[in-house]
Design an enzyme around this catalytic site. Structure first.
Site, PDB file in Angstrom:
ATOM      1  N   ARG A 148      36.622  15.365   3.004  1.00 50.54           N
ATOM      2  CA  ARG A 148      37.590  14.511   2.587  1.00 50.54           C
ATOM      3  C   ARG A 148      38.019  13.029   2.124  1.00 50.54           C
ATOM      4  O   ARG A 148      39.185  12.644   1.801  1.00 50.54           O
ATOM      5  CB  ARG A 148      38.597  14.730   4.290  1.00 50.54           C
ATOM      6  CG  ARG A 148      39.715  15.311   4.723  1.00 50.54           C
ATOM      7  CD  ARG A 148      40.011  15.249   6.002  1.00 50.54           C
ATOM      8  NE  ARG A 148      41.893  15.727   6.379  1.00 50.54           N
ATOM      9  CZ  ARG A 148      41.596  16.789   6.493  1.00 50.54           C
ATOM     10  NH1 ARG A 148      40.653  18.041   7.560  1.00 50.54           N
ATOM     11  NH2 ARG A 148      42.994  16.984   7.304  1.00 50.54           N
ATOM     12  N   ARG A 166      51.451  21.127  17.148  1.00 49.75           N
ATOM     13  CA  ARG A 166      50.177  19.884  17.601  1.00 49.75           C
ATOM     14  C   ARG A 166      50.527  18.737  17.581  1.00 49.75           C
ATOM     15  O   ARG A 166      52.239  18.397  17.218  1.00 49.75           O
ATOM     16  CB  ARG A 166      49.380  20.058  16.070  1.00 49.75           C
ATOM     17  CG  ARG A 166      48.558  20.780  16.322  1.00 49.75           C
ATOM     18  CD  ARG A 166      47.127  21.268  15.037  1.00 49.75           C
ATOM     19  NE  ARG A 166      47.254  20.347  14.167  1.00 49.75           N
ATOM     20  CZ  ARG A 166      46.548  19.940  13.375  1.00 49.75           C
ATOM     21  NH1 ARG A 166      46.508  21.520  11.992  1.00 49.75           N
ATOM     22  NH2 ARG A 166      46.156  18.913  12.086  1.00 49.75           N
ATOM     23  N   ARG A 210      54.802  24.529  11.725  1.00 46.50           N
ATOM     24  CA  ARG A 210      53.828  25.147  12.303  1.00 46.50           C
ATOM     25  C   ARG A 210      53.495  25.361  14.183  1.00 46.50           C
ATOM     26  O   ARG A 210      53.749  24.025  15.176  1.00 46.50           O
ATOM     27  CB  ARG A 210      52.626  24.519  11.928  1.00 46.50           C
ATOM     28  CG  ARG A 210      51.092  25.154  12.324  1.00 46.50           C
ATOM     29  CD  ARG A 210      49.740  24.445  11.706  1.00 46.50           C
ATOM     30  NE  ARG A 210      49.956  23.307  11.084  1.00 46.50           N
ATOM     31  CZ  ARG A 210      49.019  22.173  10.642  1.00 46.50           C
ATOM     32  NH1 ARG A 210      48.177  23.111  10.407  1.00 46.50           N
ATOM     33  NH2 ARG A 210      49.263  21.218  10.318  1.00 46.50           N
ATOM     34  N   LYS A 244      45.237  26.743   4.352  1.00 43.90           N
ATOM     35  CA  LYS A 244      43.833  26.576   3.950  1.00 43.90           C
ATOM     36  C   LYS A 244      43.504  27.272   5.899  1.00 43.90           C
ATOM     37  O   LYS A 244      42.726  28.222   5.499  1.00 43.90           O
ATOM     38  CB  LYS A 244      43.178  24.955   4.661  1.00 43.90           C
ATOM     39  CG  LYS A 244      43.599  23.967   3.229  1.00 43.90           C
ATOM     40  CD  LYS A 244      42.615  22.779   3.396  1.00 43.90           C
ATOM     41  CE  LYS A 244      42.781  22.408   4.936  1.00 43.90           C
ATOM     42  NZ  LYS A 244      44.211  20.793   4.542  1.00 43.90           N
ATOM     43  N   ARG A 277      50.326  11.507   7.090  1.00 42.62           N
ATOM     44  CA  ARG A 277      49.233  12.588   6.731  1.00 42.62           C
ATOM     45  C   ARG A 277      49.065  13.084   4.786  1.00 42.62           C
ATOM     46  O   ARG A 277      47.867  12.808   4.623  1.00 42.62           O
ATOM     47  CB  ARG A 277      49.074  14.187   7.438  1.00 42.62           C
ATOM     48  CG  ARG A 277      48.104  13.072   8.323  1.00 42.62           C
ATOM     49  CD  ARG A 277      49.002  14.829   9.888  1.00 42.62           C
ATOM     50  NE  ARG A 277      48.679  15.713  10.088  1.00 42.62           N
ATOM     51  CZ  ARG A 277      49.027  17.144  10.264  1.00 42.62           C
ATOM     52  NH1 ARG A 277      50.091  17.325  10.990  1.00 42.62           N
ATOM     53  NH2 ARG A 277      48.607  17.980   9.742  1.00 42.62           N
TER      54      ARG A 277
HETATM   55  P1  ADP Z   1      45.584  23.642   6.793  1.00 35.83           P
HETATM   56  O1  ADP Z   1      45.007  24.761   7.831  1.00 35.83           O
HETATM   57  O2  ADP Z   1      46.094  23.831   5.073  1.00 35.83           O
HETATM   58  O3  ADP Z   1      47.035  22.236   7.407  1.00 35.83           O
HETATM   59  P2  ADP Z   1      47.436  25.970   8.412  1.00 35.83           P
HETATM   60  O4  ADP Z   1      47.173  27.541   7.672  1.00 35.83           O
HETATM   61  O5  ADP Z   1      47.448  26.044   9.567  1.00 35.83           O
HETATM   62  O6  ADP Z   1      47.480  25.269   6.942  1.00 35.83           O
HETATM   63  O7  ADP Z   1      49.125  26.406   7.155  1.00 35.83           O
HETATM   64  C1  ADP Z   1      50.168  25.537   7.976  1.00 35.83           C
HETATM   65  C2  ADP Z   1      51.772  26.174   8.542  1.00 35.83           C
HETATM   66  O8  ADP Z   1      51.941  27.102   7.497  1.00 35.83           O
HETATM   67  C3  ADP Z   1      51.340  27.215   9.228  1.00 35.83           C
HETATM   68  O9  ADP Z   1      52.744  27.257  10.510  1.00 35.83           O
HETATM   69  C4  ADP Z   1      50.834  28.404   8.657  1.00 35.83           C
HETATM   70  O10 ADP Z   1      51.961  29.156   8.839  1.00 35.83           O
HETATM   71  C5  ADP Z   1      52.122  28.838   7.200  1.00 35.83           C
HETATM   72  N1  ADP Z   1      51.840  28.995   6.129  1.00 35.83           N
HETATM   73  C6  ADP Z   1      50.404  29.174   5.892  1.00 35.83           C
HETATM   74  N2  ADP Z   1      49.921  30.463   4.439  1.00 35.83           N
HETATM   75  C7  ADP Z   1      51.499  30.047   4.430  1.00 35.83           C
HETATM   76  C8  ADP Z   1      51.999  30.609   3.150  1.00 35.83           C
HETATM   77  N3  ADP Z   1      51.458  31.494   1.736  1.00 35.83           N
HETATM   78  N4  ADP Z   1      53.615  30.924   2.822  1.00 35.83           N
HETATM   79  C9  ADP Z   1      54.352  30.881   4.045  1.00 35.83           C
HETATM   80  N5  ADP Z   1      54.214  29.797   5.414  1.00 35.83           N
HETATM   81  C10 ADP Z   1      52.529  29.500   4.916  1.00 35.83           C
HETATM   82  P1  ADP Z   2      45.013  19.589   8.569  1.00 32.89           P
HETATM   83  O1  ADP Z   2      44.904  20.258   7.573  1.00 32.89           O
HETATM   84  O2  ADP Z   2      46.854  20.156   9.087  1.00 32.89           O
HETATM   85  O3  ADP Z   2      45.430  17.860   7.930  1.00 32.89           O
HETATM   86  P2  ADP Z   2      43.658  19.362  10.522  1.00 32.89           P
HETATM   87  O4  ADP Z   2      43.068  19.860  11.320  1.00 32.89           O
HETATM   88  O5  ADP Z   2      42.040  19.603   9.283  1.00 32.89           O
HETATM   89  O6  ADP Z   2      44.319  19.115  10.113  1.00 32.89           O
HETATM   90  O7  ADP Z   2      42.607  17.658  10.793  1.00 32.89           O
HETATM   91  C1  ADP Z   2      43.320  17.214  11.686  1.00 32.89           C
HETATM   92  C2  ADP Z   2      43.050  15.474  11.738  1.00 32.89           C
HETATM   93  O8  ADP Z   2      41.679  15.383  12.360  1.00 32.89           O
HETATM   94  C3  ADP Z   2      42.883  14.748  10.390  1.00 32.89           C
HETATM   95  O9  ADP Z   2      44.384  14.419   9.878  1.00 32.89           O
HETATM   96  C4  ADP Z   2      42.224  13.801  10.658  1.00 32.89           C
HETATM   97  O10 ADP Z   2      42.760  12.349  11.763  1.00 32.89           O
HETATM   98  C5  ADP Z   2      41.054  14.712  10.914  1.00 32.89           C
HETATM   99  N1  ADP Z   2      39.834  15.276  10.169  1.00 32.89           N
HETATM  100  C6  ADP Z   2      39.295  15.917  10.267  1.00 32.89           C
HETATM  101  N2  ADP Z   2      38.464  16.581   9.757  1.00 32.89           N
HETATM  102  C7  ADP Z   2      38.279  15.465   9.331  1.00 32.89           C
HETATM  103  C8  ADP Z   2      36.961  14.648   7.615  1.00 32.89           C
HETATM  104  N3  ADP Z   2      36.615  16.050   7.541  1.00 32.89           N
HETATM  105  N4  ADP Z   2      37.441  13.378   7.886  1.00 32.89           N
HETATM  106  C9  ADP Z   2      38.756  12.871   8.636  1.00 32.89           C
HETATM  107  N5  ADP Z   2      39.402  13.180   9.121  1.00 32.89           N
HETATM  108  C10 ADP Z   2      39.674  14.630   9.446  1.00 32.89           C
END
Ligand code: ADP
Ligand code: ADP
Ligand code: ZN
Length: 214
Positions: free
Chosen positions: A88, A160, A127, A13, A171
């Protein structure tokens, strides 16, 4: 254009958000980023959120809804926005809908990015994020030119606190229990687009562009 990025942690995302912002000129609103900024600054909100985040649990709905809706009232959201990681839970989605209709707005498209569990784990554990500008990397899939250093700003990369094997598994189950029901919720609303997130970055983005239009 009012958009939501939906999908499990690690689906890509944040990575796709950078490209969406560039092409469609909408502000990127990540509730996770807002919480991490508050943790870094040591605010009361940061202290509350951190307890939940480090365990891989969701921050309580009321806290998140307040943060997200007050952000949506800012000037830069008038012409559109990209929500990433919010809503979420079904409760958050209902409250968001109430807020939007009270403000004469609606969601134009929910981009649901799907990736299987094993790939999610591998993406999250590998990541790395820039401490200074927040740019995202992956040790294998998207390594920076120089190990540990951000290509964009030269900042230091870190892992992170919640990207550890144990927290990641938690998660992903929280996602399945609390967030996956949103797919049905938006399916009923009729404005969801399903994107195969397992493909490479550019192919995933091409799927998004075909859902949103040029
Ligand atoms: P999210 O915001 O949904 O948690 P991220 O955008 O941070 O996910 O991506 C999670 C990890 O996967 C990061 O280390 C990113 O560099 C990697 N990643 C994102 N998109 C791709 C893809 N299309 N193919 C392989 N790795 C990816
Ligand atoms: P990722 O896409 O890798 O799960 P985010 O950066 O979106 O990570 O979120 C990290 C953490 O922040 C989540 O695991 C949760 O604890 C909190 N968080 C973020 N957005 C929300 C939401 N909309 N509702 C509840 N908790 C949230
Ligand atoms: Zn950087």
């Amino acid at each position: 254009m009012n958009l939501i990025l939906l999908g499990p942690p690690g689906a890509g995302k944040g990575t796709q958000a950078v490209k969406i912002v560039e092409k469609y000129a909408v502000p990127h609103i990540s509730t996770g980023d807002i919480f991490r900024k508050n943790i870094k600054e040591g605010t009361e909100l940061g202290k509350k959120a951190q307890e939940y985040m480090n365990k891989g649990q969701l921050v309580p709905d009321d806290l998140v809804i307040e943060i997200a809706t007050s952000r949506l009232l800012e000037e830069d959201c008038k012409a559109g926005f990209l929500l990433d990681g919010f809503p979420r839970t079904v409760y958050q989605a209902e409250k968001l809908d109430e807020f939007l209709s009270a403000n004469g707005k609606k969601i134009d498209c929910v981009l649901d990015i799907a990736v299987d569990k094993d790939e999610l784990k591998e993406r999250l554990i590998g990541r790395r994020v820039c401490k200074s500008c927040g740019a995202g990397y992956h040790v294998k899939n998207m390594p920076p030119a120089k190990e540990g250093i951000c290509d964009v700003c030269g900042g230091e990369l870190y892992q992170r606190a919640d990207d550890t094997e144990e927290t990641v598994v938690n998660r992903i189950s929280v996602y399945e229990a609390e967030t996956m029901p949103l797919v049905d919720y938006y399916e009923k609303a009729g404005n969801i687009a399903h994107i195969d997130g397992a493909k490479d970055l550019d192919t995933v983005f091409a799927g998004i562009v075909s859902a949103l239009g040029e």
